[in-house]
Design an enzyme around this catalytic site. Structure first.
Site, mmCIF file in Angstrom:
data_model
loop_
_atom_site.group_PDB
_atom_site.id
_atom_site.type_symbol
_atom_site.label_atom_id
_atom_site.label_comp_id
_atom_site.label_asym_id
_atom_site.label_seq_id
_atom_site.Cartn_x
_atom_site.Cartn_y
_atom_site.Cartn_z
ATOM 1 N N GLY A 194 0.828 -1.199 0.000
ATOM 2 C CA GLY A 194 0.000 0.000 0.000
ATOM 3 C C GLY A 194 0.863 1.249 0.000
ATOM 4 C CB THR B 198 4.276 -0.507 7.883
ATOM 5 O OG1 THR B 198 4.679 0.781 8.362
ATOM 6 C CG2 THR B 198 3.248 -0.313 6.780
ATOM 7 C CG HIS C 50 -1.246 -21.782 50.360
ATOM 8 N ND1 HIS C 50 0.079 -21.435 50.279
ATOM 9 C CD2 HIS C 50 -1.303 -23.008 50.952
ATOM 10 C CE1 HIS C 50 0.810 -22.409 50.811
ATOM 11 N NE2 HIS C 50 -0.010 -23.372 51.232
#
Length: 466
Positions: free
Chosen positions: A116, A143, A444
Site C-alpha cells: 500500500g 507497518t 495458596h
C-alpha cells in the site's frame, strides 16, 4: 474505485486490532498486507513462533534434566527432532494467522494483498498481483518494524542471521554467538542452549536487559549462567566476518582490549527499526524522526490530519500489546470517543525461563527522578508452590511511594510472571497502594502469593513467609 471510511496498512497486532475496532464501531474498513499471511512480525516471525520454540525446548530440557527428580524414568536416549519441532512451530503460526483471516471475515473487513502506497491523503495504490487504487477518508499506518543491524555487519541470512532466520534453522548450532543481550537475543539464545548449543551473549552495555530494573538483570544473568550461557558484557563489537562455515566476531572489552569469538552461527539481535519502505510518505508530506519512525502526536495522528500511525512504526517501546492498545485507541478516536493510554502501565516481558516481567518505574528511574520510595522484595524459593514445581529462582519486587504508599513499579523474575504481571497492572491502573495488595486474599499454594508477600514487605516490612 472502492471507498472506505478507514484503510489500515499493515496487519500486525496494531493493524488488525485497529481494523477490528473500526469495524465494530460501524466504519467500512479495509486492511492492506504485503505478505501472503496476516499477523505481521509478531504472529509470523516474532512472538508466536519464538514462544512455540521456547515451550518445545523447555519440554526437552525438563525431559533430559528434571524428569528423574520427579520420579519419571525415561528409557533410552532423549533426542531433539529439530525438523518436527520446527514443523510444530509452523503449525502454531499457521493456526494463528488463519485466525486473523477469520476475524477479518467475521467483521466484514475487506482484505487486500500488496504494498500500500499513498497517492495522496485519501487515495492508496496497492501493488500486488494487480495494481488497484482505493479511497479512504482516514488511514492508519501499522507497518511495524524490521530487525536492525550494525553498519559493518553483512547479514547473509545463512550463518550471520537475524531473529527471523533463527526461528527456522535446519540444524542446532555448535556455538551460537548472540550480539545483543536484550529480550530477543536472550530468548532465542536460551532455546538453542537447551537444545545443545554453546551460547555466548555479547552485550555493549554493562548488563543484560538494560531497560529493565537492575535487580532483574542481575537475577536473570545469574540463572542463565547456571544454565551454562556465557556472557561478555561491556563489549563493543567491531567486526563480524564469515569464513566458510565459521563466523569470527571481534570486539573491544571495557579495557579496549580486542577479544575474538568464533562460532558457526552469529545472531545479530541489536534491536529493531521502523519499517516505512514503499508507503509513499513523501507524496503526502508525512515526516519521520531521526530514528525513521513516523512522527505522531499524543493521539497517534501524523502531520496529515486524516492519517494516523500505531505500533512499532512510531515512537515508544516495541511491543505487540502496545500496538494493540494504540490501534484500538485510534479507532475509538475516529468514532468520536475519548480513549486514553497510560504508557507507564504497559508491561514488559522476557519469555526466558524463569520469565521476567515489569511494569511502572524501575528503582533507577525513581532515584533519578528523586522520588522517595519504599521497596519490598520476596524470593520465589520461599513459596510452597515454587518448591513443589522446582521453580525456585527469582523474586517479586514492589516499589511504592514513601508517603502515599501508591504502587509505582512492580518487577518480577520467576515462573509464570508473564501472567502474574497483569495483577500489578490492574492494581496500578486503579492506583492501589502496597497495603491494598497486601490485604487481598491470594490462593495458596500459588506463585501469585509472592506478589502479596512483596506488598507486605513494602508495607512496614511485614512479609510473613521469609
Amino acid at each position: 474505485m472502492d471507498s472506505y471510511d478507514v484503510a489500515v496498512i499493515g496487519s500486525g497486532p496494531g493493524g488488525y486490532v485497529a481494523a477490528i475496532r473500526c469495524a465494530q464501531l460501524g466504519m467500512k474498513t479495509a486492511i492492506i498486507e504485503k505478505y501472503a499471511t496476516k499477523g505481521g512480525t509478531c504472529l509470523n516471525v516474532g512472538c508466536i513462533p519464538s514462544k512455540a520454540l521456547l515451550d518445545s525446548s523447555h519440554h526437552f530440557e525438563d525431559a533430559t534434566k528434571h524428569f528423574e527428580e520427579h520420579g519419571i524414568d525415561i528409557s533410552g536416549e532423549v533426542k531433539v527432532n529439530l525438523k518436527n519441532m520446527m514443523k510444530r512451530k509452523s503449525q502454531v503460526v499457521e493456526q494463528t494467522t488463519k485466525g486473523i483471516d477469520f476475524l477479518m471475515d467475521k467483521n466484514n473487513i475487506t482484505s487486500y494483498q500488496g504494498v500500500g502506497s499513498f497517492k495522496d491523503k485519501t487515495h492508496i495504490t496497492i501493488e500486488g498481483e494487480q495494481s488497484i487504487e482505493i479511497e479512504a477518508k482516514h488511514s492508519i499506518i501499522a507497518t511495524g518494524s524490521k530487525p536492525a543491524s550494525l553498519p559493518f555487519i553483512d547479514i547473509d541470512k545463512e550463518r550471520i542471521i537475524t531473529s527471523t532466520e533463527a526461528l527456522s534453522l535446519k540444524e542446532i548450532p555448535k556455538h551460537l554467538v548472540v550480539i545483543g543481550g536484550g529480550v530477543i537475543g536472550l530468548e532465542l539464545g536460551q532455546v538453542y542452549k537447551r537444545l545443545g548449543a554453546e551460547v555466548t551473549v555479547v552485550e555493549y552495555m554493562d548488563r543484560i536487559i538494560p531497560g529493565m530494573d537492575k535487580a532483574q538483570s542481575k537475577e536473570l544473568m545469574k540463572v542463565m549462567k547456571k544454565q551454562k550461557v556465557k556472557f561478555a558484557l561491556s563489549h563493543k563489537v567491531k567486526s563480524v566476518d564469515r569464513n566458510g562455515n565459521e563466523v569470527i566476531i571481534k570486539a573491544d572489552d571495557k579495557k579496549d582490549k580486542e577479544v575474538e569469538f568464533k562460532a558457526d552461527y552469529c545472531l545479530v539481535s541489536v534491536g529493531r527499526k521502523a519499517y516505512t519502505e514503499g508507503l509513499g510518505l513523501d507524496n503526502i508530506g508525512i515526516e519521520t524522526n531521526d530514528k525513521g519512525q513516523v512522527k505522531v502526536d499524543a493521539h497517534r495522528k501524523t502531520s496529515v490530519d486524516n492519517i494516523y500511525a500505531v505500533g512499532d512504526v512510531v515512537d515508544g517501546i516495541m511491543l505487540a500489546h502496545k500496538a494493540e492498545e494504540e490501534g484500538a485507541m485510534v479507532a475509538e478516536i475516529l468514532a468520536g470517543q475519548k480513549p486514553h493510554i497510560d504508557y507507564n502501565l504497559i508491561p514488559n516481558v522476557v519469555y526466558t525461563w524463569p520469565e521476567v516481567a515489569s511494569v511502572g518505574k524501575t528503582e533507577e528511574q525513581l532515584k533519578e527522578d528523586k522520588i522517595e520510595y519504599k521497596s519490598g522484595q520476596f524470593p520465589m524459593r520461599a513459596l510452597g508452590r515454587s518448591r513443589a514445581s522446582g521453580d525456585i529462582d527469582g523474586f517479586v519486587k514492589i516499589l511504592s511511594d514513601k508517603s502515599t504508599d501508591e504502587v509505582l513499579g512492580v518487577h518480577m523474575v520467576g515462573a509464570r510472571v508473564a501472567d502474574l504481571i497483569a495483577e500489578a497492572v490492574t492494581a496500578m491502573e486503579f492506583r492501589a497502594s502496597a497495603e491494598d495488595i497486601a490485604r487481598m486474599s491470594h490462593a495458596h499454594p500459588t506463585y501469585a502469593e509472592a506478589v502479596k508477600e512483596a506488598a507486605l514487605a513494602a508495607t512496614d516490612n511485614r512479609a510473613l513467609h521469609v
